[in-house]
Design an enzyme around this catalytic site. Structure first.
Site, PDB file in Angstrom:
ATOM      1  N   HIS A 111       1.166  -0.908   0.033  1.00  0.00           N
ATOM      2  CA  HIS A 111      -0.327   0.028   0.052  1.00  0.00           C
ATOM      3  C   HIS A 111       0.508   1.428  -0.243  1.00  0.00           C
ATOM      4  O   HIS A 111       2.090   1.334   1.208  1.00  0.00           O
ATOM      5  CB  HIS A 111      -1.196   0.156   1.012  1.00  0.00           C
ATOM      6  CG  HIS A 111      -1.968   1.227   1.376  1.00  0.00           C
ATOM      7  ND1 HIS A 111      -3.383   1.385   0.821  1.00  0.00           N
ATOM      8  CD2 HIS A 111      -1.832   2.349   1.223  1.00  0.00           C
ATOM      9  CE1 HIS A 111      -3.566   1.863   0.408  1.00  0.00           C
ATOM     10  NE2 HIS A 111      -3.361   3.220   0.953  1.00  0.00           N
ATOM     11  N   CYS A 112       1.154   2.083  -1.284  1.00  0.00           N
ATOM     12  CA  CYS A 112       1.312   2.894  -1.581  1.00  0.00           C
ATOM     13  C   CYS A 112       1.079   4.491  -0.603  1.00  0.00           C
ATOM     14  O   CYS A 112      -0.006   4.462  -1.458  1.00  0.00           O
ATOM     15  CB  CYS A 112       2.205   2.835  -2.655  1.00  0.00           C
ATOM     16  SG  CYS A 112       3.081   4.663  -2.998  1.00  0.00           S
ATOM     17  N   PRO A 113       1.433   5.637  -0.137  1.00  0.00           N
ATOM     18  CA  PRO A 113       0.837   5.702   0.567  1.00  0.00           C
ATOM     19  C   PRO A 113       0.835   7.517  -0.032  1.00  0.00           C
ATOM     20  O   PRO A 113       0.089   8.392  -0.571  1.00  0.00           O
ATOM     21  CB  PRO A 113       0.783   6.300   2.135  1.00  0.00           C
ATOM     22  CG  PRO A 113       2.401   6.115   2.362  1.00  0.00           C
ATOM     23  CD  PRO A 113       2.009   4.674   1.570  1.00  0.00           C
TER      24      PRO A 113
END
Ligand SMILES: [Zn+2]
Ligand SMILES: [Zn+2]
Length: 247
Positions: A111-113
């Site tokens: 999950h890439c913010p």
């Protein structure tokens, strides 16, 4: 439309946009405009804005594309088959539950913010393009800033007793470009390595040329073409006929 309602992620995604836009604007005002050279200004202005546009388009598509969420389970289906305890999805090999998205994602990478989304089966191409175009845009800025200084040094015009005092916006531009270049290059390299050596894809024969090629087509689309480089072309239709029937 897919959009993850995660406040820190939205803040990170907005700041990514602000950094890219401010970098493109500062390059224009601090480097290209003062040069007073129309050909130089137009050529590098067009290139830098094209790269920034492609990076932001790929960013939007990464953020707004469903990364491959499995259907959520209903109350009535609980207890019938094994289910994800969080979202009720029927587990699939290589799918993982993401606690930010609240869903199980096929081939969840991470999950890439910065793109406020998971990177998974269906948006990985866009994420790879985002890191590629960000790295190229940042490298372009770094070269534009460094080449005149290196040229002056090589020609002996560099005076060590009177070092240049760059203005604050130029220093900011340099550090934004440096940070963008290091971060995006690292992410691009990690993505390419993981895609090329992915034993679970069709090219599962190790790291031979044909197996690497198969894996790249699996992510970027069939057949290999310029469409690989476009954040506007979805690899899914080709993948649907090529990949899912094998796995
Ligand atoms: Zn789940
Ligand atoms: Zn996620």
């Amino acid at each position: 439309m897919w959009f993850v309602r995660d406040v820190p992620g939205i803040a990170c995604a907005v700041s990514t946009w602000l950094l890219v836009l401010s970098g493109a604007g500062l390059l224009l005002v601090e480097q290209l405009w003062p040069a007073q050279d129309a050909a130089y200004g137009w050529a590098h202005g067009a290139l830098s804005h094209l790269l920034a546009f492609l990076a932001l388009a790929a960013h939007l598509r990464t953020m707004l594309t469903d990364p491959g969420a499995l259907p959520e389970g209903s109350e009535s289906s609980l207890g019938v088959t094994p289910r994800c305890p969080q979202c009720g999805a029927v587990p699939q090999p290589l799918a993982h539950h993401c606690f930010v998205c609240g869903r199980c994602i096929r081939r969840a990478d991470h999950h890439c913010p910065w793109v406020n989304n998971c990177v998974g089966e269906d948006n990985r191409k866009y994420f790879v393009l985002f890191t590629l175009y960000t790295a190229l845009a940042a490298l372009h800025v770094l070269l534009l800033l460094a080449v005149p200084a290196l040229r002056a040094y090589a020609q002996g015009l560099w005076d060590p007793h009177a070092p240049p005092r760059p203005r604050a916006p130029r220093v900011f531009l340099f550090f934004v470009a440096l940070e963008g270049f290091l971060f995006a290059t690292l992410m691009f390299a990690v993505q390419m390595h993981s895609i090329c050596t992915d034993q679970s894809r069709r090219g599962s024969g190790g790291t031979t040329c044909s197996s690497v090629w198969m894996n790249l087509k699996d992510v970027l689309g069939h057949p290999a073409s310029l469409a690989w480089m476009s954040p506007f072309v979805s690899p899914e239709p080709q993948r649907a006929s090529g990949h899912h029937d094998v796995v």
